[in-house]
Design a protein around this motif. Structure first.
Motif, PDB file in Angstrom:
ATOM      1  N   GLN A  50      43.166  35.867  -2.773  1.00 19.77           N
ATOM      2  CA  GLN A  50      43.940  35.520  -1.776  1.00 19.77           C
ATOM      3  C   GLN A  50      44.829  34.118  -1.761  1.00 19.77           C
ATOM      4  OE1 GLN A  50      42.037  38.664  -1.146  1.00 19.77           O
ATOM      5  NE2 GLN A  50      40.521  37.214  -0.708  1.00 19.77           N
ATOM      6  N   CYS A  51      46.109  34.185  -1.023  1.00 20.05           N
ATOM      7  CA  CYS A  51      46.941  32.910  -0.967  1.00 20.05           C
ATOM      8  C   CYS A  51      47.328  32.756   0.333  1.00 20.05           C
ATOM      9  CB  CYS A  51      47.997  33.047  -2.160  1.00 20.05           C
ATOM     10  SG  CYS A  51      47.488  33.392  -3.741  1.00 20.05           S
ATOM     11  N   PRO A  52      46.368  32.119   1.150  1.00 17.94           N
ATOM     12  CA  PRO A  52      46.824  31.974   2.587  1.00 17.94           C
ATOM     13  C   PRO A  52      47.601  30.702   2.896  1.00 17.94           C
ATOM     14  CG  PRO A  52      44.595  31.159   2.349  1.00 17.94           C
ATOM     15  CD  PRO A  52      44.899  31.709   1.030  1.00 17.94           C
ATOM     16  N   GLY A  89      49.692  37.681   6.553  1.00 17.79           N
ATOM     17  CA  GLY A  89      48.182  37.506   6.925  1.00 17.79           C
ATOM     18  C   GLY A  89      48.046  37.592   8.452  1.00 17.79           C
ATOM     19  N   HIS A 147      48.574  38.003  -1.510  1.00 13.13           N
ATOM     20  CA  HIS A 147      47.535  37.922  -2.586  1.00 13.13           C
ATOM     21  C   HIS A 147      48.347  38.169  -4.006  1.00 13.13           C
ATOM     22  CE1 HIS A 147      46.778  42.278  -2.827  1.00 13.13           C
ATOM     23  NE2 HIS A 147      47.392  42.289  -1.770  1.00 13.13           N
ATOM     24  N   VAL A 245      46.737  40.488   4.840  1.00 13.70           N
ATOM     25  CA  VAL A 245      45.100  40.148   4.848  1.00 13.70           C
ATOM     26  C   VAL A 245      44.908  39.697   5.947  1.00 13.70           C
ATOM     27  CG1 VAL A 245      43.807  38.559   3.461  1.00 13.70           C
ATOM     28  CG2 VAL A 245      45.812  39.676   2.319  1.00 13.70           C
ATOM     29  N   ARG A 247      41.693  37.609   8.158  1.00 14.25           N
ATOM     30  CA  ARG A 247      40.676  36.931   8.130  1.00 14.25           C
ATOM     31  C   ARG A 247      39.954  36.790   9.587  1.00 14.25           C
ATOM     32  NH1 ARG A 247      44.522  35.385   4.946  1.00 14.25           N
ATOM     33  NH2 ARG A 247      44.120  34.953   3.040  1.00 14.25           N
ATOM     34  N   TYR A 254      37.087  38.449   4.700  1.00 21.64           N
ATOM     35  CA  TYR A 254      38.475  38.878   4.433  1.00 21.64           C
ATOM     36  C   TYR A 254      38.531  40.304   4.218  1.00 21.64           C
ATOM     37  CZ  TYR A 254      37.336  37.835  -0.232  1.00 21.64           C
ATOM     38  OH  TYR A 254      36.535  37.572  -1.703  1.00 21.64           O
ATOM     39  N   ARG A 256      41.355  43.263   3.120  1.00 20.39           N
ATOM     40  CA  ARG A 256      42.895  43.590   2.866  1.00 20.39           C
ATOM     41  C   ARG A 256      42.672  45.064   2.099  1.00 20.39           C
ATOM     42  NH1 ARG A 256      43.809  42.801  -2.576  1.00 20.39           N
ATOM     43  NH2 ARG A 256      42.688  41.137  -3.698  1.00 20.39           N
ATOM     44  N   GLU A 258      43.680  46.971  -1.452  1.00 21.60           N
ATOM     45  CA  GLU A 258      43.597  46.800  -2.925  1.00 21.60           C
ATOM     46  C   GLU A 258      43.696  48.099  -3.523  1.00 21.60           C
ATOM     47  OE1 GLU A 258      43.547  45.236  -6.758  1.00 21.60           O
ATOM     48  OE2 GLU A 258      43.733  44.255  -4.687  1.00 21.60           O
TER      49      GLU A 258
END
Length: 806
Positions: A50-52, A89, A147, A245, A247, A254, A256, A258
């Motif tokens: 994840q890249c929030p 997100g 992500h 994503v 949260r 989290y 999401r 995939e």
């Protein structure tokens, strides 16, 4: 393998490789990375990725945002394909305090420049039709984060680094590090040794072991973390766009997509633990997982099913259970290790995929240019001292893990790992209702609760408000007493001490015994590195004070600026002395009752210090200076004797209505005097000219950073610190709130507080220089509402310092 290099990075995870790539982008040659296995084979390979953007820290936000901007471009830049999912997100809020937090982060999004929106529960299905919104009060929607596959970005940055001339040695176990008499480092491996100017510990799960080779205490543990992935679901296959994503503080997870299944990663709020009983992994541990503990996670997985019923429809396809590094505060370590020069830490990231690129970029700037373009203090490894033992680190890291999705309002801290450093007055002050904060391991009173009720933490003013008002007004109207033993304290001695301080400080150093000056250590580029107060006790003995959190940082700055052969000794005496601050119009009367020292202006002027007998104790260091803007003295007392003088002052102060006060009142008082604070108004991002501190620069001498300071004076400030009064109701500026002129974003706040004596909410802000004019009007975005603000040209309390000199 080469025998010499400029830089050796130990560890081939996303953090180490991200740094290698960015050092190469900065133009450094002769740089190598050494990895015992394959790249990513520690904890990077199994990261969920994840890249929030959403974060309560502006600097961490900048780190994350850089990654989300770089990762989609890496394939074009390096030729290595990257699987980036820019799905956005949703961060859910389930309490009113969390909603206030969302509003605060919304202001940070404006400063960082990413797109974010606060939406209501009714709007959520538009972005995520399968999410149940029971209990949700609002959500923070981000658009351009997402992500990514951790191995993809790591290998892409590795490819880019190689193309720029960097070398990577895989299957090469590092076995030791030694500093040579030349100051260089020797990195020993199973295939030979490399001498280098800089060594970087980016060893991930092994970074504490690698640190121990040179005597470093590295406060990390390896936490066991799980995520699970379901089989593909038809509902997700049918979607045209990927779901954001999520949260969720309800399930503490989290959630999401995939590969058309549902991925859920819970941060359990109890029962979490470290891997391998707290020991490091074996050296041959590579691309492996840890035994899963799904039964223990069921309460959170069941809640995840309530939030996202789709999760319950699919069978589990994969269970990922691996080690992730964690520090006591959940923030990675990046910067110089304490002590010897050119040993750098770059490790301890709990969400390293989000941070790998940005963390590498900013540490590379620090290594190459001597500073980064963002404030690096919250990442600096020296924010932890020897008090951060393995026991403390383990307890605090587990607590931080348990609270991954908990909203900490301003001031709230973990309750584990407390009581590590205490002044000898701790028990007495606790008995008076002191509400303590942990600061660099110390317990420091924030305020005193007359009823003993603990603080109700909030973004708004709460139950501390009236007691702190009484504390602040006592200092302004009568007299107050404060335990400020947390100061970092240094004795600088030797025949070369005066010349040494003159050379490293921007301001003049006292030339007469007893003189006191406020000064700053600058980088060669003229930016602010440290703020110190210097008292000249004798011609070859100076007493230096700085911020509590700066103890290791400032000790390094002092030691690193010494020249070979310079006749100067630097002794850290922080734990040897306690400090009591006595301040207010009646301070002289109170102190006179316990000392025979002449305290008159003629004998004891403002900004002077003397050693005197107080309450029968000799050699107490009395400094006529304080941070609250009133007549007063700091009493620097041998720590073991604190109670003697405390009791004497409390007795002498009783007829004058003396009151104990803490840091909340001190902040109110310093804001009324427009006193800057190191770490907020004064950071490595600004010069003394930007901060409006020209009066603390002595251009009649040479000092580190002088030429850059002269250039800043010629060119004028890039940004300029302004002092403002703010129209608020029950909240004050915390820092990092956007400042607007009309619809234009023109600056940001650095801090604030309510001035009880002047009955105004006050703030500092960095603005465009041409806008800083007396009475100029602005608006500050404060927790979602624009509040009017006006510039005040001078301190609103005692602008001529008449009370200080009284």
């Amino acid at each position: 393998m080469k025998s010499h290099a400029r830089v050796v990075i130990i560890g081939g995870g996303v953090m180490g490789v991200g740094l290698l790539y960015h050092l190469a982008l900065e133009g450094w040659q002769d740089i190598v990375l050494v990895e015992k296995g394959e790249l990513t084979s520690g904890s990077t390979w199994h990261a969920a990725g994840q890249c929030p953007h959403f974060n309560g820290s502006l600097n961490i936000t900048k780190v994350h945002q850089y990654g989300t901007e770089l990762y989609p471009k890496l394939a074009a830049l390096t030729g290595y394909q990257v699987s980036w999912h820019g799905c956005g997100g949703l961060r859910l809020a389930t309490t009113e305090e969390e909603v206030r937090w969302l509003k605060h982060v919304y202001g940070i999004s404006k400063l960082a420049g990413y797109e974010g929106h606060i939406i209501g529960p009714a709007e959520i299905p538009r972005y995520h039709p399968y999410l149940e919104t029971f209990g949700v009060k609002a959500a923070f929607l981000t658009i351009t984060d997402g992500h990514v596959a951790a191995a993809d970005i790591t290998n892409a940055m590795a490819a880019g680094a190689r193309q720029l001339g960097a070398e990577i040695y895989r299957r090469t176990l590092v076995t030791g590090i030694t500093q040579l008499p030349s100051g260089e480092w020797e990195v020993n491996t199973e295939h030979g040794s490399i001498r280098c100017e800089h060594v970087v510990n980016s060893a991930g799960s092994y970074c504490d072991v690698v640190g121990s080779w040179t005597g470093l205490n590295v406060p990390i543990v390896n936490m066991l973390h799980h995520y699970v992935i379901t089989e593909p679901l038809q509902e997700l296959k049918d979607l045209e766009t990927e779901l954001p994503v999520v949260r969720d503080p309800y399930s503490n997870s989290y959630l999401r997509e995939e590969t058309h299944g549902v991925l859920v990663g819970p941060y359990e709020t109890s029962s979490a633990h470290v891997c391998w009983g707290g020991a490091p992994p074996a050296w041959d541990f590579e691309s492996e997982l840890v035994a899963a503990e799904l039964e223990r996670l069921m309460p959170w997985l069941e809640k995840a099913t309530e939030r996202l019923p789709l999760f319950g429809k699919g069978g589990l396809k994969s269970v990922i259970s691996g080690a992730i590094t964690h520090t006591p505060d959940g923030v990675y370590l990046s910067g110089p290790a304490p002590g010897a020069r050119n040993y750098w830490m770059h490790c301890g990231a709990a969400i390293g995929v989000a941070q790998g690129a940005g963390a590498g970029k900013y540490l590379a700037q620090w290594m190459v240019h001597g500073q980064a373009e963002i404030n690096m203090r919250e990442f600096d490894p020296r924010r932890f001292g020897s008090w951060a033992t393995k026991e403390f680190t383990t307890a605090a890291a587990i607590e931080d893990y348990h609270h991954m999705y908990y909203c900490y309002p301003p001031g709230e801290q973990h309750e584990v790992g407390r009581g590590l450093r205490k002044s000898t007055l701790f028990e007495q002050l606790a008995g008076e209702g002191a509400q303590f904060a942990q600061v660099f391991g110390w317990e420091r009173p924030r305020w005193y609760s007359p009823t003993g009720v603990s603080e109700q933490f909030s973004f708004n003013r709460s139950n501390w408000w009236l007691p702190v008002k009484e504390e602040a007004l006592a200092v302004r109207e009568r007299v107050g007493l404060m335990d400020l033993s947390t100061f970092s304290k240094f004795d600088i001695r030797g025949p070369g001490a005066f010349e040494f301080l003159q050379r490293i400080c921007a301001n003049k150093v006292p030339s007469k015994d007893g003189g006191i000056s406020l000064s700053h250590l600058l980088t060669p580029a003229g930016y602010i590195e440290s703020e110190i107060t210097i008292t000249r006790l004798t011609s070859d003995h100076f007493y230096v004070l700085s911020a509590a959190v700066a103890q290791l940082h400032d000790r390094d700055q002092l030691e690193w600026r010494k020249r070979p052969g310079e006749q100067v000794s630097i002794m850290d005496v922080t734990d040897d002395y306690g400090v009591l601050v006595l301040a207010g119009p009646k301070a002289r009367d109170v102190l006179a009752a316990v000392t025979a020292q002449d305290l008159s202006n003629a004998s004891f002027r403002w900004l002077t210090g003397k050693e005197a007998e107080v309450a029968g104790l000799r050699a107490v260091r009395l400094l006529r200076v304080n941070y609250v803007g009133e007549l007063g003295w700091e009493l620097h007392i041998p720590m073991a004797q604190m109670a003697v003088i405390y009791r004497a002052l409390m007795s002498a102060g009783k007829p004058h209505g003396m009151k104990l006060f803490g840091t909340y009142a001190m902040n109110s008082l310093r804001m009324e005097k427009a006193y800057r604070a190191w770490g907020s108004e004064l950071t490595n991002e600004v010069t003394l000219i930007d901060a409006g501190m020209e009066r603390f620069v002595d251009l009649n001498k040479e000092f580190i950073g002088k030429s850059a300071t002269l250039e800043a004076l010629r060119e004028g400030p890039r940004i300029l610190l302004a002092y403002l009064q703010v129209e608020t109701e029950d909240e004050d500026c915390l820092g990092n709130e956007p400042v607007y002129r009309g619809n234009a974003l023109v600056g940001l706040t650095t801090g604030g507080g309510y001035g009880f004596a002047v009955k105004k909410s006050l703030a500092f802000a960095y603005l465009e220089p041409n806008l800083v004019q007396e009475d100029a009007a602005f608006e500050i975005l404060l927790r979602g509402e624009r509040r009017g603000a006006r510039i005040i040209a001078q301190p609103i309390w005692d602008p001529r310092n008449e009370r200080l000199r009284g």
